[in-house]
Design a protein around this motif. Sequence first.
Motif, mmCIF file in Angstrom:
data_model
loop_
_atom_site.group_PDB
_atom_site.id
_atom_site.type_symbol
_atom_site.label_atom_id
_atom_site.label_comp_id
_atom_site.label_asym_id
_atom_site.label_seq_id
_atom_site.Cartn_x
_atom_site.Cartn_y
_atom_site.Cartn_z
ATOM 1 N N VAL A 23 164.610 101.588 48.751
ATOM 2 C CA VAL A 23 163.159 101.450 48.917
ATOM 3 C C VAL A 23 162.493 102.737 48.442
ATOM 4 C CG1 VAL A 23 161.291 101.170 50.564
ATOM 5 C CG2 VAL A 23 163.409 99.862 50.838
ATOM 6 N N GLY A 24 161.494 102.600 47.581
ATOM 7 C CA GLY A 24 160.829 103.759 47.002
ATOM 8 C C GLY A 24 161.315 104.074 45.608
ATOM 9 N N ASN A 25 162.441 103.466 45.195
ATOM 10 C CA ASN A 25 162.967 103.631 43.844
ATOM 11 C C ASN A 25 162.645 102.341 43.093
ATOM 12 O OD1 ASN A 25 164.608 103.609 41.548
ATOM 13 N ND2 ASN A 25 166.187 104.848 42.507
ATOM 14 N N ARG A 210 153.262 105.313 52.176
ATOM 15 C CA ARG A 210 153.858 104.055 51.723
ATOM 16 C C ARG A 210 155.384 104.129 51.662
ATOM 17 N NH1 ARG A 210 153.127 101.246 45.723
ATOM 18 N NH2 ARG A 210 154.197 99.272 46.224
ATOM 19 N N TYR A 211 155.897 105.183 51.033
ATOM 20 C CA TYR A 211 157.331 105.360 50.870
ATOM 21 C C TYR A 211 157.791 106.592 51.646
ATOM 22 C CZ TYR A 211 157.232 101.987 46.986
ATOM 23 O OH TYR A 211 157.087 100.855 46.228
ATOM 24 N N PRO A 212 159.065 106.636 52.023
ATOM 25 C CA PRO A 212 159.535 107.773 52.824
ATOM 26 C C PRO A 212 159.676 109.055 52.004
ATOM 27 C CG PRO A 212 161.354 106.308 52.281
ATOM 28 C CD PRO A 212 160.112 105.611 51.821
ATOM 29 N N ALA A 213 159.421 110.171 52.681
ATOM 30 C CA ALA A 213 159.731 111.485 52.105
ATOM 31 C C ALA A 213 161.151 111.829 52.541
ATOM 32 C CB ALA A 213 158.738 112.523 52.600
ATOM 33 N N ASP A 245 154.340 108.118 47.002
ATOM 34 C CA ASP A 245 153.870 106.754 47.235
ATOM 35 C C ASP A 245 153.730 105.943 45.946
ATOM 36 O OD1 ASP A 245 153.824 106.812 49.981
ATOM 37 O OD2 ASP A 245 151.752 107.517 50.106
ATOM 38 N N GLN A 246 153.842 106.616 44.799
ATOM 39 C CA GLN A 246 153.831 105.912 43.516
ATOM 40 C C GLN A 246 155.242 105.700 42.970
ATOM 41 O OE1 GLN A 246 150.613 107.184 40.624
ATOM 42 N NE2 GLN A 246 150.228 108.713 42.224
ATOM 43 N N GLY A 247 156.258 105.984 43.761
ATOM 44 C CA GLY A 247 157.633 105.723 43.350
ATOM 45 C C GLY A 247 158.409 106.950 42.931
#
Length: 448
Positions: A23-25, A210-213, A245-247
């Motif tokens: 997730v996030g990739n 949105r996405y994890p750090a 958050d943009q990937g």
Amino acid sequence: MQQFEVNFDGLVGPTHNYAGLSVGNVASQSNANAVSNPKEAAKQGLAKMKALADMGMKQGVLAPQERPDVAALRRLGFTGSDGNVLKSAAKQAPQVFLACCSASSMWTANAATVSPGADTADGRIHFTPANLTNKFHRSLEPEVTGRILKATFANEKYFAHHTHLPDNEHFGDEGAANHTRLCRNYGSAGVELFVYGRYAFDSSKPAPSRYPARQTLEASQAVARLHGLDDDGVVYIQQNPDVIDQGVFHNDVIAVGNQNVLFFHEQAFLNTPAVLTEIRRKFDDHPLHFIEVPTSQVSVLDAVSTYLFNTQIITLSDNHMAIIAPSECEENPAVSSYLESLLAMDTPIKEVKFFNVKQSMRNGGGPACLRLRVAMTEQELNATNPRTLMNDILFARLNQWVEKHYRDRLSEQDLADPALLDESRTALDELTQIMHLGSIYPFQQSAL
């Protein structure tokens, strides 16, 4: 004495597959469940390694991990023969099963953080495997990664190995994907850049929504302490939460450095002017080239889809560097145009070389993901396991090994086949003999 940056690329394993686990990739998720070609993937990686060696670069190989991870499945309560473990896990907990089949260890930029002897208090090269706690499928890697690194860099006079950080999100550590080093030459003291996504112990600080750090400041600080780094040789940089958050799940998707060049997107960092000022000060006023790519020329979306920054910048000769880029960069009009303009700028980067690493790209990793950088002196290189260093003999031997053991088509359903596990273990056992690694895999140790 000569000094080198040696790239140790991860050898793609015999069960290379697309599970879309990260997730996030964006690239990983967009190719979930596609049919993979392990043989082609391994040969693409070997071809890149050999090409860099032929350019005069020092190039090494890191062994893959065993997948499916039967030992992990047994820890999760699946019992019986290995075949029964695979079949029951695939049926009862398919997502857990797929996580234990992940091909992610091929991206050795996440394997560890490495500090060269010129930077460390004891003058040895220090290795800390990344704990990769943010993703379950990657958190399975550190123990075997540590064994592979110790088998590759075994001489305690030159190499120091640390246990990975505690397995907790407060110390989430993603390795060299969030670390780079600037220096005048590879053998002199440099400035190590640790890029983090969030503060673990201060929720009031900026963080993505949105996405994890995945990398914490506290993890970066811990690695710097373990490696005995001087505060004057370290810069901690927070990644821009908006680009996460943009990937942009790792810093090496939005920035890359080599010697006195830092190549980065204008949205890469928080407080960019202050960051660059600190780097200049700690670089002791020696010439630096900050190449900042504006959004108006390359959007974050284009940077992520082509992995413009997940490229390798290599030094071919004095003041002559080359970018090793995936072919996707050549195929994207905006990125291709930018790279053409870059070559006309007054920087050490004088050429771009494109490589086909599509099997890796589809799973979410470009050329820079595939390699772990180790700055070394000639003595340190001579102390490295010679069977892991790329040359004509090893290239031919590994290609023969791949041809003998790898499938050219692998689907999600194949992963539960006990025959695939047997094929993979036979291949990996033979590989440890080729590369003189000893018993690094759990299945080898349980047989002792």
